[in-house]
Design a protein around this motif. Structure first.
Motif, PDB file in Angstrom:
ATOM      1  N   VAL A 112       0.841  -1.193   0.000  1.00 41.06           N
ATOM      2  CA  VAL A 112       0.000   0.000   0.000  1.00 41.06           C
ATOM      3  C   VAL A 112       0.879   1.246   0.000  1.00 41.06           C
ATOM      4  O   VAL A 112       2.071   1.184   0.284  1.00 41.06           O
ATOM      5  CB  VAL A 112      -0.934   0.016   1.235  1.00 41.06           C
ATOM      6  CG1 VAL A 112      -1.818  -1.207   1.259  1.00 41.06           C
ATOM      7  CG2 VAL A 112      -0.142   0.108   2.532  1.00 41.06           C
ATOM      8  N   ASP A 113       0.277   2.396  -0.303  1.00 40.70           N
ATOM      9  CA  ASP A 113       1.061   3.630  -0.344  1.00 40.70           C
ATOM     10  C   ASP A 113       1.400   4.080   1.074  1.00 40.70           C
ATOM     11  O   ASP A 113       0.819   3.617   2.061  1.00 40.70           O
ATOM     12  CB  ASP A 113       0.320   4.727  -1.105  1.00 40.70           C
ATOM     13  CG  ASP A 113      -0.998   5.122  -0.448  1.00 40.70           C
ATOM     14  OD1 ASP A 113      -0.979   5.581   0.706  1.00 40.70           O
ATOM     15  OD2 ASP A 113      -2.053   4.960  -1.091  1.00 40.70           O
ATOM     16  N   ASP A 114       2.358   5.009   1.169  1.00 43.24           N
ATOM     17  CA  ASP A 114       2.882   5.393   2.479  1.00 43.24           C
ATOM     18  C   ASP A 114       1.863   6.095   3.365  1.00 43.24           C
ATOM     19  O   ASP A 114       1.885   5.942   4.589  1.00 43.24           O
ATOM     20  CB  ASP A 114       4.120   6.284   2.311  1.00 43.24           C
ATOM     21  CG  ASP A 114       5.406   5.473   2.281  1.00 43.24           C
ATOM     22  OD1 ASP A 114       5.332   4.255   2.510  1.00 43.24           O
ATOM     23  OD2 ASP A 114       6.475   6.061   2.030  1.00 43.24           O
ATOM     24  N   TYR A 173      14.757  17.105   8.593  1.00 43.67           N
ATOM     25  CA  TYR A 173      14.746  17.785   7.298  1.00 43.67           C
ATOM     26  C   TYR A 173      13.318  17.839   6.758  1.00 43.67           C
ATOM     27  O   TYR A 173      12.531  16.908   6.968  1.00 43.67           O
ATOM     28  CB  TYR A 173      15.688  17.083   6.327  1.00 43.67           C
ATOM     29  CG  TYR A 173      17.100  17.036   6.876  1.00 43.67           C
ATOM     30  CD1 TYR A 173      17.907  18.174   6.838  1.00 43.67           C
ATOM     31  CD2 TYR A 173      17.598  15.894   7.497  1.00 43.67           C
ATOM     32  CE1 TYR A 173      19.182  18.165   7.387  1.00 43.67           C
ATOM     33  CE2 TYR A 173      18.869  15.880   8.051  1.00 43.67           C
ATOM     34  CZ  TYR A 173      19.660  17.016   7.993  1.00 43.67           C
ATOM     35  OH  TYR A 173      20.905  17.002   8.559  1.00 43.67           O
ATOM     36  N   HIS A 174      13.000  18.924   6.088  1.00 44.90           N
ATOM     37  CA  HIS A 174      11.608  19.140   5.686  1.00 44.90           C
ATOM     38  C   HIS A 174      11.070  18.005   4.822  1.00 44.90           C
ATOM     39  O   HIS A 174       9.998  17.454   5.106  1.00 44.90           O
ATOM     40  CB  HIS A 174      11.475  20.475   4.941  1.00 44.90           C
ATOM     41  CG  HIS A 174      10.100  20.680   4.371  1.00 44.90           C
ATOM     42  ND1 HIS A 174       8.985  20.801   5.169  1.00 44.90           N
ATOM     43  CD2 HIS A 174       9.658  20.747   3.071  1.00 44.90           C
ATOM     44  CE1 HIS A 174       7.912  20.952   4.394  1.00 44.90           C
ATOM     45  NE2 HIS A 174       8.293  20.916   3.138  1.00 44.90           N
ATOM     46  N   CYS A 175      11.781  17.663   3.785  1.00 43.77           N
ATOM     47  CA  CYS A 175      11.301  16.637   2.847  1.00 43.77           C
ATOM     48  C   CYS A 175      12.527  16.040   2.162  1.00 43.77           C
ATOM     49  O   CYS A 175      12.803  16.333   0.999  1.00 43.77           O
ATOM     50  CB  CYS A 175      10.340  17.273   1.849  1.00 43.77           C
ATOM     51  SG  CYS A 175       9.351  16.112   0.897  1.00 43.77           S
ATOM     52  N   PHE A 176      13.251  15.195   2.879  1.00 47.01           N
ATOM     53  CA  PHE A 176      14.553  14.720   2.412  1.00 47.01           C
ATOM     54  C   PHE A 176      14.435  13.948   1.114  1.00 47.01           C
ATOM     55  O   PHE A 176      13.662  12.995   1.005  1.00 47.01           O
ATOM     56  CB  PHE A 176      15.199  13.855   3.484  1.00 47.01           C
ATOM     57  CG  PHE A 176      16.651  13.559   3.225  1.00 47.01           C
ATOM     58  CD1 PHE A 176      17.610  14.547   3.425  1.00 47.01           C
ATOM     59  CD2 PHE A 176      17.062  12.321   2.784  1.00 47.01           C
ATOM     60  CE1 PHE A 176      18.951  14.301   3.191  1.00 47.01           C
ATOM     61  CE2 PHE A 176      18.401  12.050   2.545  1.00 47.01           C
ATOM     62  CZ  PHE A 176      19.351  13.046   2.750  1.00 47.01           C
ATOM     63  N   GLU A 177      15.175  14.398   0.103  1.00 49.67           N
ATOM     64  CA  GLU A 177      15.182  13.780  -1.228  1.00 49.67           C
ATOM     65  C   GLU A 177      13.774  13.652  -1.808  1.00 49.67           C
ATOM     66  O   GLU A 177      13.454  12.711  -2.522  1.00 49.67           O
ATOM     67  CB  GLU A 177      15.877  12.419  -1.186  1.00 49.67           C
ATOM     68  CG  GLU A 177      17.364  12.517  -0.835  1.00 49.67           C
ATOM     69  CD  GLU A 177      18.071  11.177  -0.846  1.00 49.67           C
ATOM     70  OE1 GLU A 177      17.384  10.125  -0.766  1.00 49.67           O
ATOM     71  OE2 GLU A 177      19.316  11.176  -0.931  1.00 49.67           O
ATOM     72  N   GLY A 178      12.908  14.633  -1.460  1.00 49.25           N
ATOM     73  CA  GLY A 178      11.551  14.661  -2.005  1.00 49.25           C
ATOM     74  C   GLY A 178      10.578  13.709  -1.339  1.00 49.25           C
ATOM     75  O   GLY A 178       9.426  13.593  -1.783  1.00 49.25           O
ATOM     76  N   ASN A 179      10.993  13.060  -0.257  1.00 48.14           N
ATOM     77  CA  ASN A 179      10.140  12.074   0.420  1.00 48.14           C
ATOM     78  C   ASN A 179       9.719  12.622   1.779  1.00 48.14           C
ATOM     79  O   ASN A 179      10.528  12.705   2.703  1.00 48.14           O
ATOM     80  CB  ASN A 179      10.902  10.756   0.580  1.00 48.14           C
ATOM     81  CG  ASN A 179      10.079   9.691   1.289  1.00 48.14           C
ATOM     82  OD1 ASN A 179       8.898   9.881   1.577  1.00 48.14           O
ATOM     83  ND2 ASN A 179      10.706   8.560   1.580  1.00 48.14           N
ATOM     84  N   LYS A 180       8.459  12.972   1.920  1.00 52.06           N
ATOM     85  CA  LYS A 180       7.992  13.550   3.191  1.00 52.06           C
ATOM     86  C   LYS A 180       8.014  12.536   4.324  1.00 52.06           C
ATOM     87  O   LYS A 180       8.008  12.907   5.498  1.00 52.06           O
ATOM     88  CB  LYS A 180       6.591  14.129   3.035  1.00 52.06           C
ATOM     89  CG  LYS A 180       5.473  13.113   2.829  1.00 52.06           C
ATOM     90  CD  LYS A 180       4.121  13.806   2.745  1.00 52.06           C
ATOM     91  CE  LYS A 180       2.986  12.807   2.549  1.00 52.06           C
ATOM     92  NZ  LYS A 180       1.663  13.476   2.515  1.00 52.06           N
ATOM     93  N   TYR A 181       8.042  11.245   3.970  1.00 51.47           N
ATOM     94  CA  TYR A 181       8.108  10.202   4.986  1.00 51.47           C
ATOM     95  C   TYR A 181       9.510   9.614   5.128  1.00 51.47           C
ATOM     96  O   TYR A 181       9.691   8.553   5.727  1.00 51.47           O
ATOM     97  CB  TYR A 181       7.114   9.084   4.672  1.00 51.47           C
ATOM     98  CG  TYR A 181       5.668   9.489   4.811  1.00 51.47           C
ATOM     99  CD1 TYR A 181       5.187  10.046   5.989  1.00 51.47           C
ATOM    100  CD2 TYR A 181       4.780   9.321   3.756  1.00 51.47           C
ATOM    101  CE1 TYR A 181       3.854  10.422   6.120  1.00 51.47           C
ATOM    102  CE2 TYR A 181       3.442   9.686   3.878  1.00 51.47           C
ATOM    103  CZ  TYR A 181       2.994  10.233   5.057  1.00 51.47           C
ATOM    104  OH  TYR A 181       1.676  10.602   5.186  1.00 51.47           O
ATOM    105  N   SER A 182      10.498  10.293   4.592  1.00 53.61           N
ATOM    106  CA  SER A 182      11.875   9.823   4.718  1.00 53.61           C
ATOM    107  C   SER A 182      12.247   9.634   6.183  1.00 53.61           C
ATOM    108  O   SER A 182      11.768  10.361   7.065  1.00 53.61           O
ATOM    109  CB  SER A 182      12.834  10.829   4.081  1.00 53.61           C
ATOM    110  OG  SER A 182      14.179  10.536   4.412  1.00 53.61           O
ATOM    111  N   HIS A 183      13.142   8.678   6.424  1.00 58.14           N
ATOM    112  CA  HIS A 183      13.623   8.500   7.804  1.00 58.14           C
ATOM    113  C   HIS A 183      14.380   9.728   8.291  1.00 58.14           C
ATOM    114  O   HIS A 183      14.584   9.886   9.506  1.00 58.14           O
ATOM    115  CB  HIS A 183      14.488   7.241   7.911  1.00 58.14           C
ATOM    116  CG  HIS A 183      15.790   7.301   7.173  1.00 58.14           C
ATOM    117  ND1 HIS A 183      16.855   6.488   7.488  1.00 58.14           N
ATOM    118  CD2 HIS A 183      16.217   8.060   6.126  1.00 58.14           C
ATOM    119  CE1 HIS A 183      17.880   6.737   6.685  1.00 58.14           C
ATOM    120  NE2 HIS A 183      17.505   7.681   5.852  1.00 58.14           N
TER     121      HIS A 183
END
Length: 324
Positions: A112-114, A173-183
């Protein structure tokens, strides 16, 4: 069973990819829903049984319930932390140490999506907390799981918590590498959501200008390793949680110097000693309402599983800190 579970995950990923071809979307959605419902049912019933047993025994104000969340796809580098929960569980049961164990539940990525996946993790934590006096102690997985776990704890308790975050990185970080759910962005989501009043970050030694700017934006108390000798006394005598719903501890294994825990994805020399971490946890004056242990990467551990044993020891110490 583990191999069977992995095959099931891979099959669901293939089904998800097939959505763009001739497989009806309803078929995939119904399949994913059955997997999610089954996972939540298992967590609910195990938590209910644990809660009933603890209440029957009497005397406990709080007791931990371990929840394994083996996710690694939000890691910006290696994804080995997805394999950590069963390794930590194995180390907890290892006959070479005195061990205590709790109910362990696992949620696996089922295609499923994040957004939905994070909601499932939050729902799972709330199911554990429904069974008073159980409190969640979550085994990651990468650090992205802390956001849905803290969100669930805060929402369930009805207000923000204070967070003690031990890590080599600020993960804000706000949105690391474009991923808002980044670790690397989990604590930005936590602070944006108002789920924490105070956030103390200890062990930091890899931080950029954005990490510091974000820290200032959210009023984060960042303690870097370069000043640890100066800050040691204060950090080993913390009192947190007054005026809020309790304290949450998030422990990234890479807060430790790699001499003590080499099995991590992001190796950062110059970290905390194992005793430093224990002193901080043992001396903390707080009502600890939940915790996580994340970013152990079994694929980079020593042959004899040194980091797994370190992670297991930390789980036991956190269990003792939470339970009362």
């Amino acid at each position: 069973m583990w191999k069977s579970g992995k095959r099931g995950i891979h099959y669901l990923h293939k089904l998800n990819a097939a959505a763009s071809t001739n497989v009806p979307a309803s078929l995939i959605e119904n399949g994913q829903k059955r997997v999610i419902d089954a996972s939540l049912t298992l967590i609910r019933e195990r938590a209910k049984l644990k809660g009933e047993l603890v209440r029957a025994l009497g005397g406990a104000v709080a007791s931990t319930s371990l929840l394994g969340v083996p996710l690694g796809h939000n890691s910006s580098f290696l994804q080995g932390p997805a394999f950590a929960p069963p390794r930590i569980r194995e180390a907890i049961w290892c006959g070479s140490t005195n061990s205590t164990t709790e109910v362990v539940q696992e949620i696996r990525d089922c295609g499923v999506d994040d957004d939905r996946l994070m909601a499932i993790i939050s729902d799972s934590v709330k199911l554990v907390m429904d069974e008073d006096p159980l409190r969640p102690l979550v085994l990651g997985g990468d650090h992205s799981i802390s956001f849905p776990v803290v969100r669930a704890v805060s929402e369930k308790l009805g207000g923000p918590v204070d967070i003690l975050h031990l890590d080599a990185h600020p993960d804000i970080y706000h949105c690391f590498e474009g991923n808002k759910y980044s670790h690397a962005s989990s604590f930005a989501r936590i602070m944006e959501g108002g789920y924490a009043r105070r956030l103390l970050q200890v062990g930091i030694r890899s931080i950029t200008k954005e990490g510091r700017d974000q820290g200032k934006k959210f009023g984060v108390e960042q303690y870097e390793m370069r000043t640890f000798s100066r800050d040691r006394h204060a950090l080993e005598n913390l009192k947190l949680g007054d005026g809020v719903k309790g304290v949450y501890i998030s422990l990234d294994i890479d807060c430790l110097d790699p001499a003590f825990a080499p099995g991590v994805s992001h190796i950062e020399p110059g970290g905390l000693s194992f005793r430093d971490v224990l002193n901080i946890i043992h001396n903390l004056q707080a009502d600890v309402v939940g915790a996580d242990v994340v970013e152990f990467n079994p694929q980079r551990d020593t042959v004899d599983g040194m980091t797994a044993m370190v992670a297991a020891k930390l789980v036991r110490e956190l269990t003792s800190k939470i339970s009362k």
